[in-house]
Design an enzyme around this catalytic site. Structure first.
Site, PDB file in Angstrom:
ATOM      1  N   SER A 136       0.800  -1.221   0.000  1.00  0.00           N
ATOM      2  CA  SER A 136       0.000   0.000   0.000  1.00  0.00           C
ATOM      3  C   SER A 136       0.835   1.275   0.000  1.00  0.00           C
ATOM      4  CB  SER A 136      -0.929   0.029   1.220  1.00  0.00           C
ATOM      5  OG  SER A 136      -1.879  -0.998   1.161  1.00  0.00           O
ATOM      6  N   HIS A 147      -0.549   5.480   8.725  1.00  0.00           N
ATOM      7  CA  HIS A 147      -0.494   4.256   7.917  1.00  0.00           C
ATOM      8  C   HIS A 147      -0.183   4.610   6.469  1.00  0.00           C
ATOM      9  CE1 HIS A 147      -2.038  -0.006   7.176  1.00  0.00           C
ATOM     10  NE2 HIS A 147      -1.242  -0.110   8.213  1.00  0.00           N
ATOM     11  N   GLU A 163      -8.962   6.522  17.551  1.00  0.00           N
ATOM     12  CA  GLU A 163      -8.580   5.261  18.185  1.00  0.00           C
ATOM     13  C   GLU A 163      -7.070   5.242  18.405  1.00  0.00           C
ATOM     14  OE1 GLU A 163     -10.401   2.756  19.282  1.00  0.00           O
ATOM     15  OE2 GLU A 163     -12.341   3.459  18.550  1.00  0.00           O
ATOM     16  N   HIS A 204      -7.208  -9.222   5.161  1.00  0.00           N
ATOM     17  CA  HIS A 204      -6.020  -9.811   5.791  1.00  0.00           C
ATOM     18  C   HIS A 204      -6.433 -10.790   6.886  1.00  0.00           C
ATOM     19  CE1 HIS A 204      -2.727  -7.814   3.828  1.00  0.00           C
ATOM     20  NE2 HIS A 204      -3.128  -6.603   4.155  1.00  0.00           N
ATOM     21  N   ASP A 240      -5.791   0.580  -4.038  1.00  0.00           N
ATOM     22  CA  ASP A 240      -4.343   0.498  -4.185  1.00  0.00           C
ATOM     23  C   ASP A 240      -3.890  -0.875  -4.663  1.00  0.00           C
ATOM     24  OD1 ASP A 240      -5.228  -0.568  -1.820  1.00  0.00           O
ATOM     25  OD2 ASP A 240      -3.875   0.553  -0.535  1.00  0.00           O
ATOM     26  N   HIS A 265      -1.921  -9.670  -0.060  1.00  0.00           N
ATOM     27  CA  HIS A 265      -2.382  -8.958  -1.255  1.00  0.00           C
ATOM     28  C   HIS A 265      -2.214  -9.855  -2.474  1.00  0.00           C
ATOM     29  CE1 HIS A 265      -1.059  -4.890   0.758  1.00  0.00           C
ATOM     30  NE2 HIS A 265      -2.037  -5.498   1.414  1.00  0.00           N
TER      31      HIS A 265
END
Length: 516
Positions: A113, A174, A277, A325, A362, A475
């Site tokens: 990603s 991320h 979070e 995942h 992505d 992926h």
């Protein structure tokens, strides 16, 4: 002499003169036929929009390749009471241009990603696990950062007076959201860099640096832990720095829950940071006391649209990827539905004349679809047989050669693997390997498919059957789709490299504006 060439030429002549009109065909009364005519007419009527794009919204559903998108389409359609296959997602109508996108990285057939998002933000493909560094940079090597930093779309648009916003259901540090503002030799340096690394700051620090410089105006997602010191509950920063206090000290407003989100001043001027979070935001199915992706999208557009010079907004549905995942299709698709709602919200709140909306992914995941299933078989459940006299599926399950039914969707690898390690000390063989993460001695794996019921398969916590055992499903390298509407959306056509997405955005916002 064969009469075929003569007859073919005669038919073509009749068609050309209108002797065989579409309305005269025996299938002309079919709903499929008339729908086909309406579909091509809508495309014929579509006009190329060559206005400069005042605003650009890049919407990325992480891991939502062609297959995952197909499953989401069926899921939403079936939730709404239909059979699912004929459902149309908000971005699948004729008003949207589309293309297929090749997602590989410079050094990886199966992409990550970080470089895929980076390619969309800089216009060049990048190396696995790097963000916004050129091809001479190397993963986990700080010494290769200097001189290899790439210029991002945000850095191009901000000097033009445009505002920049980021939304993600993942951590803001991320890979995909970080590609809007960060440059790093490792996507994992979210709150620290290796000792002696002075060429770059950690990703969280880079975000606050970008807010201080005026590059980033609006940032909303998860990842609170990377912004606060270890001395505070849940904090991860070993340097003792409190980046939230730094941001509020610069005049930013801050939110951590629904009440604080709703109290934000969306004036287009006050820098805005929300971290809901410690790590990623909750899956949509489990969401409590935090806004939905559509609500965050609406807040961002309301805030950014007050800038008359325009804006660039990246929206990521990050948890679509995480559910795959985990091998849990239900949460993949419920977060996919939340993404579709966010797209619909963005479309409703903007004007096609001046806003380019791009919807893409992505990368894809290693999911696969079993057959042969009848129409309307629940995409989350088991494969029911085709009814040869009707339309909807029959009540008979399709069985494998092992005599057992199977779910429509599975993964080629992942936590739901049917292979499990045999217990040690029971005469099992230990296998020596030097491959990948399993380096060393690993147990022998064996197993068979379980007899799954429809009720079990439809449980929100059910893990899809997989073949290769992996703690986290991987992926895949197959193509994803891109959909677009607004200025210069027609440039998306055929099959393109992923970095071309940047070039369409740049042309629409920069080149077209300069040529006007």
């Amino acid at each position: 002499m064969s009469l075929k060439p003569y007859l073919a030429a005669s038919v073509m002549a009749l068609v050309a003169t209108g002797a065989i009109a579409q309305d005269d065909l025996p299938q002309a009364s079919s709903e499929w036929f008339t729908a086909g005519q309406e579909a091509i007419q809508a495309i014929i009527d579509r006009q190329m929009n060559t206005n400069p794009a005042t605003n650009i919204i890049l919407m990325v559903a992480d891991g939502n390749g062609v297959g995952t998108n197909y499953a989401t389409r069926l899921f939403i359609g079936q939730e709404e009471g239909g059979m699912g296959e004929d459902h149309v997602l908000p971005y699948e109508t004729p008003e949207w241009s589309s293309a297929l996108v090749k997602t590989y990285n410079i050094n990886a057939q199966t992409p990550d990603s970080a470089p895929t998002a980076g390619s969309m933000n800089t216009g060049v493909k990048q190396r696995f696990n790097l963000i916004n560094l050129g091809e001479e940079a190397r993963y986990d090597d700080c010494s290769t950062v200097e001189g290899n930093e790439l210029t991002t779309l945000a850095e191009i648009l901000e000097p033009m007076g445009k505002s920049v916003g980021i939304i993600s259901t993942a951590r803001l540090t991320h890979a995909t959201p970080a590609a809007v503002y960060a440059k790093t030799a490792s996507r994992n340096w979210e709150d620290s860099v290796p000792e002696g690394c002075t060429a770059q700051a950690d990703i969280a620090t880079q975000l606050i640096d970008a807010m201080e410089s005026g590059l980033i105006d609006f940032a909303m997602g998860g990842g609170h832990r990377h912004f606060i010191p270890e001395s505070e509950e849940g904090g991860r920063r070993a340097d003792g720095v409190n980046l939230v206090e730094r941001a509020t000290g610069l005049g930013a407003q801050f939110a951590t829950n629904t009440e604080e989100f709703q109290a934000l001043t969306l004036d287009g001027e006050t820098p805005t940071l929300a971290l809901f979070e410690p790590s990623h935001m909750q899956y949509e199915h489990d969401r409590t006391d935090e806004p939905s992706l559509a609500e965050m999208t609406a807040a961002a557009i309301e805030y950014l649209s007050q800038n008359e010079e325009g804006y660039f907004l990246e929206v990521e549905a990050g948890r679509v990827d995480h559910a795959s995942h985990a091998g849990n299709l239900f949460r993949t698709l419920t977060d996919g539905r939340a993404f579709a709602e966010a797209v619909a919200m963005a479309d409703e709140m903007t004007n096609d004349e001046d806003t380019l909306i791009i919807v893409t992914a992505d990368h894809e995941h290693s999911l696969a679809f079993n057959g042969y299933c009848g129409r309307g078989s629940n995409i989350l459940g088991l494969c029911y047989d085709i009814d040869n006299s009707g339309v909807a599926h029959s009540d008979e399950l399709v069985l494998g050669d092992d005599g057992l039914p199977y779910p429509i969707v599975g993964f080629l690898n992942g936590p739901g693997s049917i292979l499990v390690p045999e217990a040690e000390g029971e005469g099992t063989q230990q296998v020596e390997t030097e491959v990948g993460a399993a380096e060393g001695t690993v147990p022998t794996f064996s197993g068979s498919r379980p007899d799954v019921t429809q009720e079990e398969a439809l449980d929100p916590d059910y893990l899809q059957q997989a073949l290769i055992p992996k703690s986290s499903e991987s992926h895949s390298g197959e193509d994803v789709a891109v959909y677009a509407k607004g200025p210069w959306a027609h440039l998306f056509d055929g099959t393109i490299e992923q970095n071309v997405i940047f070039h369409v955005m740049h042309h629409a916002a920069v080149t077209a504006a300069a040529e006007q």
